[in-house]
Structures are given as C-alpha cells and as structure tokens.
Design an enzyme around this catalytic site. Sequence first.
Site, PDB file in Angstrom:
ATOM      1  CB  THR A  87      -0.889   0.033   1.257  1.00  0.00           C
ATOM      2  OG1 THR A  87      -1.662  -1.172   1.307  1.00  0.00           O
ATOM      3  CG2 THR A  87      -1.831   1.232   1.222  1.00  0.00           C
ATOM      4  CE  LYS A 162      -5.111  -1.040   1.761  1.00  0.00           C
ATOM      5  NZ  LYS A 162      -5.341  -2.266   2.463  1.00  0.00           N
ATOM      6  CE  LYS A 237       1.534   2.372   4.087  1.00  0.00           C
ATOM      7  NZ  LYS A 237       2.151   1.094   3.738  1.00  0.00           N
TER       8      LYS A 237
HETATM    9  P1  NAD Z   1       5.958  -5.465   7.493  1.00  0.00           P
HETATM   10  O1  NAD Z   1       6.640  -4.269   8.034  1.00  0.00           O
HETATM   11  O2  NAD Z   1       5.662  -6.636   8.372  1.00  0.00           O
HETATM   12  O3  NAD Z   1       6.792  -6.036   6.212  1.00  0.00           O
HETATM   13  C1  NAD Z   1       7.516  -5.238   5.323  1.00  0.00           C
HETATM   14  C2  NAD Z   1       8.833  -5.966   5.057  1.00  0.00           C
HETATM   15  O4  NAD Z   1       9.583  -5.249   4.063  1.00  0.00           O
HETATM   16  C3  NAD Z   1       9.734  -6.050   6.297  1.00  0.00           C
HETATM   17  O5  NAD Z   1      10.023  -7.400   6.604  1.00  0.00           O
HETATM   18  C4  NAD Z   1      10.990  -5.271   5.909  1.00  0.00           C
HETATM   19  O6  NAD Z   1      12.185  -5.797   6.450  1.00  0.00           O
HETATM   20  C5  NAD Z   1      10.946  -5.398   4.388  1.00  0.00           C
HETATM   21  N1  NAD Z   1      11.737  -4.384   3.695  1.00  0.00           N
HETATM   22  C6  NAD Z   1      11.854  -3.048   3.980  1.00  0.00           C
HETATM   23  N2  NAD Z   1      12.685  -2.462   3.111  1.00  0.00           N
HETATM   24  C7  NAD Z   1      13.101  -3.434   2.254  1.00  0.00           C
HETATM   25  C8  NAD Z   1      13.973  -3.437   1.126  1.00  0.00           C
HETATM   26  N3  NAD Z   1      14.594  -2.317   0.719  1.00  0.00           N
HETATM   27  N4  NAD Z   1      14.190  -4.606   0.483  1.00  0.00           N
HETATM   28  C9  NAD Z   1      13.585  -5.755   0.915  1.00  0.00           C
HETATM   29  N5  NAD Z   1      12.743  -5.803   1.963  1.00  0.00           N
HETATM   30  C10 NAD Z   1      12.510  -4.653   2.624  1.00  0.00           C
HETATM   31  O7  NAD Z   1       4.620  -4.932   6.812  1.00  0.00           O
HETATM   32  P2  NAD Z   1       3.329  -5.793   6.372  1.00  0.00           P
HETATM   33  O8  NAD Z   1       2.322  -5.780   7.469  1.00  0.00           O
HETATM   34  O9  NAD Z   1       3.783  -7.084   5.782  1.00  0.00           O
HETATM   35  O10 NAD Z   1       2.748  -4.838   5.234  1.00  0.00           O
HETATM   36  C11 NAD Z   1       3.316  -4.787   3.931  1.00  0.00           C
HETATM   37  C12 NAD Z   1       2.471  -3.860   3.067  1.00  0.00           C
HETATM   38  O11 NAD Z   1       1.143  -4.358   3.019  1.00  0.00           O
HETATM   39  C13 NAD Z   1       2.384  -2.425   3.604  1.00  0.00           C
HETATM   40  O12 NAD Z   1       2.430  -1.544   2.498  1.00  0.00           O
HETATM   41  C14 NAD Z   1       1.046  -2.398   4.306  1.00  0.00           C
HETATM   42  O13 NAD Z   1       0.472  -1.102   4.346  1.00  0.00           O
HETATM   43  C15 NAD Z   1       0.228  -3.344   3.445  1.00  0.00           C
HETATM   44  N6  NAD Z   1      -0.901  -3.999   4.129  1.00  0.00           N
HETATM   45  C16 NAD Z   1      -0.737  -4.536   5.371  1.00  0.00           C
HETATM   46  C17 NAD Z   1      -1.829  -5.149   5.999  1.00  0.00           C
HETATM   47  C18 NAD Z   1      -1.684  -5.761   7.385  1.00  0.00           C
HETATM   48  O14 NAD Z   1      -2.719  -6.101   7.982  1.00  0.00           O
HETATM   49  N7  NAD Z   1      -0.486  -5.960   7.901  1.00  0.00           N
HETATM   50  C19 NAD Z   1      -3.070  -5.205   5.348  1.00  0.00           C
HETATM   51  C20 NAD Z   1      -3.177  -4.688   4.069  1.00  0.00           C
HETATM   52  C21 NAD Z   1      -2.092  -4.074   3.465  1.00  0.00           C
END
Ligand code: NAD
Length: 289
Positions: A87, A162, A237
């Site tokens: 997102t 979204k 966010k």
């Molecule tokens: P998270 O923080 O658990 O995972 C993100 C991952 O990206 C981390 O493990 C981090 O180490 C990695 N990362 C950061 N920079 C990086 C790079 N340069 N190269 C490789 N990896 C890198 O977040 P999440 O909960 O998995 O969410 C991911 C996305 O999905 C976000 O954009 C969030 O808004 C969206 N989202 C999350 C949810 C939820 O319920 N958690 C629901 C819908 C959408």
Amino acid sequence: MKIGFIGLGNMGLPMAENLARAGHDIAGFDVAGIGSDMFTSAASAAEAARDADVVITMLPSGEILRRVTDEIVPAMKPGSVFLDCSTVDVESARDVAETARRAGLSALDAPVSGGIGGAKAGTLTFMVGGDADGFERAGSLFDIMGAKAVHCGPSGNGQAAKICNNMILGITMIGTCEAFALADRLGLDRQAMFDVVSTSSGYSWSMNAYCPAPGIGPESPADNDYRPGFSADLMLKDLRLAQKAAEAAGADTPLGLAARDLYARFVEEEDGAGRDFSAMLPRFAGRKR
Ligand code: NAD
C-alpha cells in the site's frame, strides 16, 4: 512460474509461502534476513528479480518501493511482470509503473485487503491498476494468494481504490464507536444497540463483521483485548495516503481529514499504537465531552 518475492514481512511471507505451496519456484529477499524453508533466499533484491517471470514486492512505503524499483528493474528480463502489492501513495505507484514500462516490463499496482489472516489463508482481495494484459498474466497468482481480484483501470487505480475503501472504513469505524459510546451514556444496552443497528440503516462492515464492542457480534479483535487485526497505526498510514491523494487531486474530503487527525492523536499522543483500529471504542467510552 519463476517468481522473485521482495519484502517478507507479516503479509509478504505467508503470500510467498502460498505461492511456493502451489508449486511456483520462489526466490525471496528481505533486508531483515527473513526467509522460509519453503523457498530459496536471494542475496539481494536484484538477485531475486533476475530471470523471474514475475517479481512481487510487499514493502512498507512508497519511498522504499521507489528505491527497490531502481534496484530490480535493470535486473528483470524484458516482458516480465512487476507486481507491487504494497500500500503506497498513488504518485509513487504511477512513477514506478512508468519506470518499469520504459524498461519493457508489464507493471501492476495491486494493494490488498484482508490483513494477515487473509494473507495466510490465501483469501486476500486484490485491487489492481495497470494494463489488461499484465492483469491476465498475473491472474493465476491472484487466485492462489487471494479470493478476488478487481481490475480497476490504469496504473495507480489499485492504490486509489484501496485508499478510498479504507477512508470509508476509518470513517465508519469512528462513527460506529462514537455511537456505541453515546448509547452507553444513554443507558442503551450494547447488545440491543447491535441487534438494531446491524439490521437497520446504520449497518456497516465495522458494525456487522468487525463489531468494536467485546462479546457482541462475530468474533473480532475487541474479543481479544483489541490486539490487531488491523492496527490503528496502519489505519493512520492509509488515512494519510488518502489525504495526500485528496490534496493532490483537489478533492473535498472533510470526514477523511477528521478521521486522519483523530487516528493521529490516538496513535501518537494516546494509547492507540499497536492496538487494533477498533480500540477507538474504549477511547470514546472512557472520555467525557
Ligand atoms: P511489514 O513491516 O511486516 O513487512 C515489510 C517488510 O519489508 C519487512 O520485513 C521489511 O524488512 C521489508 N523491507 C523493507 N525495506 C526493504 C527493502 N529495501 N528490500 C527488501 N525488503 C525490505 O509490513 P506488512 O504488514 O507485511 O505490510 C506490507 C504492506 O502491506 C504495507 O504496504 C502495508 O500497508 C500493506 N498492508 C498490510 C496489511 C496488514 O494487515 N499488515 C493489510 C493490508 C495491506
């Protein structure tokens, strides 16, 4: 298919594991060193992307997505699909898609709804922006990771869908919680309130499927001491992304703005950080005007 998967956090890891379970050949990369015994770990984002038919990213922000795009696009093979499921802001989504297209790639922005539970169960909803050909080619992957994929139009439109959806969600959750707090003060039993509203014109997903009052309606984070679920931090966010888009597009969104400010106060000045976004109910119930 040969798939590069970059960003193996709460959402990315179970999505990648579902693809591996379905027989796809995954090379995963995360800066935090996260991996899985179900697929190969790559040494860098570029290595994960090399020779892949599809590269999937699941990252925290538009800024990080832009950085990762610059690393992986030169490594990707022409004609392959760059599928971003993070997102992020609409502008970043459109810019990275343009970078990918100029390099001869097909680009899709495909943010998801359904949370960590949906990612594990493979029941996410994908809202997809980008060309129809890319949407078709990624179709079998959406079927594995999700229950539904909607093609919303050109690049950026997945992110647009979204943030519009989540702006409604934030606003209706606040409205539902306010109404419960008012009902409390008026001596109206919460179960009676639920029974009426959930079958009357005040119903919504926030009330009917994710009731913020503990012990009422289907099981929700309220029944688990407001452990997320969908955290107030992530709601903040998304509401910030919605306001950023509204400002850029000149759209009048006064309730979206109020919801953003309220969640900002809740997360940054009160006790909302790390709690489910429905914990707005104890917040309102515990306060006087
Ligand atoms: P998270 O923080 O658990 O995972 C993100 C991952 O990206 C981390 O493990 C981090 O180490 C990695 N990362 C950061 N920079 C990086 C790079 N340069 N190269 C490789 N990896 C890198 O977040 P999440 O909960 O998995 O969410 C991911 C996305 O999905 C976000 O954009 C969030 O808004 C969206 N989202 C999350 C949810 C939820 O319920 N958690 C629901 C819908 C959408």
